[in-house]
Design a protein around this motif. Structure first.
Motif, PDB file in Angstrom:
ATOM      1  N   ALA A  46      14.993 -18.383  -8.391  1.00 42.73           N
ATOM      2  CA  ALA A  46      16.090 -17.426  -8.583  1.00 42.73           C
ATOM      3  C   ALA A  46      17.440 -18.123  -8.482  1.00 42.73           C
ATOM      4  CB  ALA A  46      15.990 -16.303  -7.560  1.00 42.73           C
ATOM      5  N   LEU A  47      17.563 -19.069  -7.549  1.00 40.54           N
ATOM      6  CA  LEU A  47      18.819 -19.805  -7.394  1.00 40.54           C
ATOM      7  C   LEU A  47      19.088 -20.700  -8.601  1.00 40.54           C
ATOM      8  CD1 LEU A  47      18.637 -20.758  -3.607  1.00 40.54           C
ATOM      9  CD2 LEU A  47      20.186 -19.096  -4.678  1.00 40.54           C
ATOM     10  N   GLU A  48      18.029 -21.279  -9.172  1.00 41.42           N
ATOM     11  CA  GLU A  48      18.201 -22.134 -10.346  1.00 41.42           C
ATOM     12  C   GLU A  48      18.589 -21.332 -11.592  1.00 41.42           C
ATOM     13  OE1 GLU A  48      14.462 -24.184 -10.389  1.00 41.42           O
ATOM     14  OE2 GLU A  48      15.215 -25.808  -9.111  1.00 41.42           O
ATOM     15  N   GLU A  49      18.226 -20.070 -11.631  1.00 42.10           N
ATOM     16  CA  GLU A  49      18.551 -19.222 -12.787  1.00 42.10           C
ATOM     17  C   GLU A  49      19.955 -18.629 -12.698  1.00 42.10           C
ATOM     18  OE1 GLU A  49      15.460 -16.295 -13.019  1.00 42.10           O
ATOM     19  OE2 GLU A  49      13.929 -17.790 -13.489  1.00 42.10           O
ATOM     20  N   ASP A  50      20.540 -18.610 -11.519  1.00 45.02           N
ATOM     21  CA  ASP A  50      21.862 -18.004 -11.322  1.00 45.02           C
ATOM     22  C   ASP A  50      22.957 -19.049 -11.545  1.00 45.02           C
ATOM     23  OD1 ASP A  50      24.173 -17.333  -9.085  1.00 45.02           O
ATOM     24  OD2 ASP A  50      23.352 -15.538 -10.055  1.00 45.02           O
ATOM     25  N   ASP A  51      23.924 -18.744 -12.419  1.00 42.88           N
ATOM     26  CA  ASP A  51      24.990 -19.690 -12.756  1.00 42.88           C
ATOM     27  C   ASP A  51      25.817 -20.095 -11.536  1.00 42.88           C
ATOM     28  OD1 ASP A  51      24.286 -19.769 -15.425  1.00 42.88           O
ATOM     29  OD2 ASP A  51      25.661 -18.147 -15.989  1.00 42.88           O
ATOM     30  N   ALA A  52      26.254 -19.125 -10.753  1.00 48.64           N
ATOM     31  CA  ALA A  52      27.095 -19.435  -9.587  1.00 48.64           C
ATOM     32  C   ALA A  52      26.319 -20.282  -8.578  1.00 48.64           C
ATOM     33  CB  ALA A  52      27.590 -18.144  -8.947  1.00 48.64           C
ATOM     34  N   ALA A  53      25.050 -19.955  -8.362  1.00 49.90           N
ATOM     35  CA  ALA A  53      24.231 -20.720  -7.416  1.00 49.90           C
ATOM     36  C   ALA A  53      23.992 -22.136  -7.928  1.00 49.90           C
ATOM     37  CB  ALA A  53      22.894 -20.004  -7.184  1.00 49.90           C
ATOM     38  N   ARG A  54      23.822 -22.273  -9.268  1.00 47.89           N
ATOM     39  CA  ARG A  54      23.630 -23.600  -9.854  1.00 47.89           C
ATOM     40  C   ARG A  54      24.866 -24.467  -9.652  1.00 47.89           C
ATOM     41  NH1 ARG A  54      21.041 -21.593 -14.240  1.00 47.89           N
ATOM     42  NH2 ARG A  54      22.937 -21.542 -15.463  1.00 47.89           N
ATOM     43  N   LYS A  55      26.049 -23.890  -9.835  1.00 51.36           N
ATOM     44  CA  LYS A  55      27.294 -24.643  -9.678  1.00 51.36           C
ATOM     45  C   LYS A  55      27.440 -25.167  -8.245  1.00 51.36           C
ATOM     46  CE  LYS A  55      29.804 -22.306 -13.329  1.00 51.36           C
ATOM     47  NZ  LYS A  55      30.792 -21.275 -13.670  1.00 51.36           N
ATOM     48  N   GLN A  56      26.951 -24.402  -7.283  1.00 53.94           N
ATOM     49  CA  GLN A  56      27.052 -24.812  -5.884  1.00 53.94           C
ATOM     50  C   GLN A  56      25.825 -25.597  -5.416  1.00 53.94           C
ATOM     51  OE1 GLN A  56      28.149 -21.626  -3.240  1.00 53.94           O
ATOM     52  NE2 GLN A  56      29.464 -20.680  -4.781  1.00 53.94           N
ATOM     53  N   ARG A  57      24.859 -25.792  -6.334  1.00 54.04           N
ATOM     54  CA  ARG A  57      23.633 -26.540  -6.056  1.00 54.04           C
ATOM     55  C   ARG A  57      22.859 -25.956  -4.878  1.00 54.04           C
ATOM     56  NH1 ARG A  57      25.152 -32.347  -5.106  1.00 54.04           N
ATOM     57  NH2 ARG A  57      22.931 -32.658  -5.309  1.00 54.04           N
ATOM     58  N   LEU A  58      22.789 -24.615  -4.823  1.00 51.99           N
ATOM     59  CA  LEU A  58      22.145 -23.937  -3.709  1.00 51.99           C
ATOM     60  C   LEU A  58      20.637 -24.168  -3.669  1.00 51.99           C
ATOM     61  CD1 LEU A  58      24.085 -20.538  -3.567  1.00 51.99           C
ATOM     62  CD2 LEU A  58      24.461 -22.611  -2.220  1.00 51.99           C
ATOM     63  N   ALA A  59      19.999 -24.250  -4.829  1.00 51.46           N
ATOM     64  CA  ALA A  59      18.553 -24.493  -4.854  1.00 51.46           C
ATOM     65  C   ALA A  59      18.244 -25.849  -4.213  1.00 51.46           C
ATOM     66  CB  ALA A  59      18.017 -24.440  -6.279  1.00 51.46           C
ATOM     67  N   PHE A  60      19.011 -26.872  -4.578  1.00 55.81           N
ATOM     68  CA  PHE A  60      18.822 -28.208  -4.006  1.00 55.81           C
ATOM     69  C   PHE A  60      19.064 -28.190  -2.501  1.00 55.81           C
ATOM     70  CE2 PHE A  60      20.811 -32.275  -2.749  1.00 55.81           C
ATOM     71  CZ  PHE A  60      19.714 -33.105  -2.918  1.00 55.81           C
ATOM     72  N   LYS A  61      20.143 -27.508  -2.077  1.00 55.53           N
ATOM     73  CA  LYS A  61      20.461 -27.436  -0.647  1.00 55.53           C
ATOM     74  C   LYS A  61      19.364 -26.706   0.127  1.00 55.53           C
ATOM     75  CE  LYS A  61      25.438 -27.684  -1.382  1.00 55.53           C
ATOM     76  NZ  LYS A  61      26.722 -26.958  -1.368  1.00 55.53           N
ATOM     77  N   GLU A  90      16.207 -26.531  -0.735  1.00 52.54           N
ATOM     78  CA  GLU A  90      15.054 -27.440  -0.670  1.00 52.54           C
ATOM     79  C   GLU A  90      15.241 -28.478   0.421  1.00 52.54           C
ATOM     80  OE1 GLU A  90      15.064 -28.617  -4.797  1.00 52.54           O
ATOM     81  OE2 GLU A  90      13.343 -27.311  -5.233  1.00 52.54           O
ATOM     82  N   GLN A  91      16.480 -28.946   0.596  1.00 54.68           N
ATOM     83  CA  GLN A  91      16.764 -29.912   1.668  1.00 54.68           C
ATOM     84  C   GLN A  91      16.527 -29.290   3.051  1.00 54.68           C
ATOM     85  OE1 GLN A  91      20.819 -31.086   0.647  1.00 54.68           O
ATOM     86  NE2 GLN A  91      20.055 -33.182   0.291  1.00 54.68           N
ATOM     87  N   VAL A  92      16.982 -28.062   3.233  1.00 53.60           N
ATOM     88  CA  VAL A  92      16.802 -27.371   4.510  1.00 53.60           C
ATOM     89  C   VAL A  92      15.306 -27.178   4.798  1.00 53.60           C
ATOM     90  CG1 VAL A  92      17.130 -25.173   5.726  1.00 53.60           C
ATOM     91  CG2 VAL A  92      19.037 -26.224   4.521  1.00 53.60           C
ATOM     92  N   VAL A  93      14.566 -26.733   3.785  1.00 56.31           N
ATOM     93  CA  VAL A  93      13.117 -26.518   3.942  1.00 56.31           C
ATOM     94  C   VAL A  93      12.428 -27.834   4.290  1.00 56.31           C
ATOM     95  CG1 VAL A  93      10.980 -25.873   2.741  1.00 56.31           C
ATOM     96  CG2 VAL A  93      13.040 -24.452   2.513  1.00 56.31           C
ATOM     97  N   ALA A  94      12.802 -28.910   3.603  1.00 58.69           N
ATOM     98  CA  ALA A  94      12.196 -30.217   3.884  1.00 58.69           C
ATOM     99  C   ALA A  94      12.541 -30.679   5.304  1.00 58.69           C
ATOM    100  CB  ALA A  94      12.678 -31.254   2.860  1.00 58.69           C
ATOM    101  N   PHE A  95      13.785 -30.500   5.704  1.00 57.49           N
ATOM    102  CA  PHE A  95      14.199 -30.903   7.043  1.00 57.49           C
ATOM    103  C   PHE A  95      13.460 -30.099   8.103  1.00 57.49           C
ATOM    104  CE2 PHE A  95      16.981 -30.383  10.750  1.00 57.49           C
ATOM    105  CZ  PHE A  95      17.089 -31.703  11.145  1.00 57.49           C
ATOM    106  N   MET A  96      13.347 -28.787   7.907  1.00 55.86           N
ATOM    107  CA  MET A  96      12.662 -27.932   8.870  1.00 55.86           C
ATOM    108  C   MET A  96      11.162 -28.270   8.930  1.00 55.86           C
ATOM    109  SD  MET A  96      14.938 -26.143  10.378  1.00 55.86           S
ATOM    110  CE  MET A  96      14.047 -24.834  11.196  1.00 55.86           C
ATOM    111  N   SER A  97      10.595 -28.689   7.814  1.00 54.58           N
ATOM    112  CA  SER A  97       9.182 -29.067   7.798  1.00 54.58           C
ATOM    113  C   SER A  97       8.974 -30.308   8.661  1.00 54.58           C
ATOM    114  CB  SER A  97       8.719 -29.342   6.370  1.00 54.58           C
ATOM    115  OG  SER A  97       8.807 -28.203   5.587  1.00 54.58           O
ATOM    116  N   LEU A  98       9.930 -31.246   8.593  1.00 56.26           N
ATOM    117  CA  LEU A  98       9.835 -32.453   9.421  1.00 56.26           C
ATOM    118  C   LEU A  98       9.966 -32.118  10.901  1.00 56.26           C
ATOM    119  CD1 LEU A  98      12.055 -34.936   7.350  1.00 56.26           C
ATOM    120  CD2 LEU A  98       9.556 -34.896   7.525  1.00 56.26           C
ATOM    121  N   GLU A  99      10.829 -31.156  11.217  1.00 52.72           N
ATOM    122  CA  GLU A  99      11.064 -30.773  12.608  1.00 52.72           C
ATOM    123  C   GLU A  99       9.840 -30.089  13.223  1.00 52.72           C
ATOM    124  OE1 GLU A  99      13.813 -31.217  14.728  1.00 52.72           O
ATOM    125  OE2 GLU A  99      14.281 -32.677  13.174  1.00 52.72           O
TER     126      GLU A  99
END
Length: 171
Positions: free
Chosen positions: A144-159, A161-170
């Protein structure tokens, strides 16, 4: 004589009398385990269903015709429903007679309640609940974040994914 205001009031009360009981109270009556830490047996469930049906019938604005083929749970409290209906009507009538609350008063009250309970909010618990939701629906949220223009501009999907990856490590 103009009855438009009266009809509008009756319609509002009718909608409220259906909405509030059906969306909230009937759910609490039928599912006490949502509020209390209890186990609900099948017998208790059946009894609560009768109580919930009686409550719904009491809040209903339509008349219910009962006959020999009517379900027993409807017949059980049939003689009490008219008095319950009068209680419900009086309740909404009393509310209708109350003075309206201004937006300013309501906002001031909510701000005061927020200030009074500010220290009761557990931020870490809330973040944990949000993370468990995000973890469960991460793919859908990222898409959903990748399909939204405003979210894409702010790279929210990537961010995210980073949070999820970091929390998985924790964990």
């Amino acid at each position: 004589m103009d009855t438009t205001g009266s009809n509008r009031s009756d319609i509002c009360c009718s909608l409220i009398s259906c909405c509030l009981p059906l969306r909230f109270w009937v759910n609490v009556i039928k599912n006490p385990q949502f509020v209390f830490d209890i186990h609900k047996s099948s017998i208790t469930d059946a009894c609560l269903s009768v109580v919930a049906q009686t409550f719904m019938d009491s809040c209903s604005t339509s008349e219910h015709r009962l006959g020999k083929d009517s379900p027993s749970n409807k017949l059980l409290y049939a003689k009490d429903i008219p008095s319950y209906k009068s209680w419900v009507e009086r309740y909404y009538s009393d509310i209708n007679k109350m003075p309206a609350i201004s937006d300013q008063d309501m906002n001031a009250y909510l701000a005061e309640q927020s200030r009074m309970h500010m220290n009761e909010f557990n931020t870490m618990s809330s973040l944990s609940e949000i993370y468990s939701y995000v973890g469960k629906y991460a793919e859908e949220i990222v898409c959903a974040l990748e399909e939204d223009d405003a979210a894409r501009k702010q790279r929210l999907a990537f961010k995210l994914e980073q949070v999820v990856a970091f929390m998985s490590l924790e964990s």
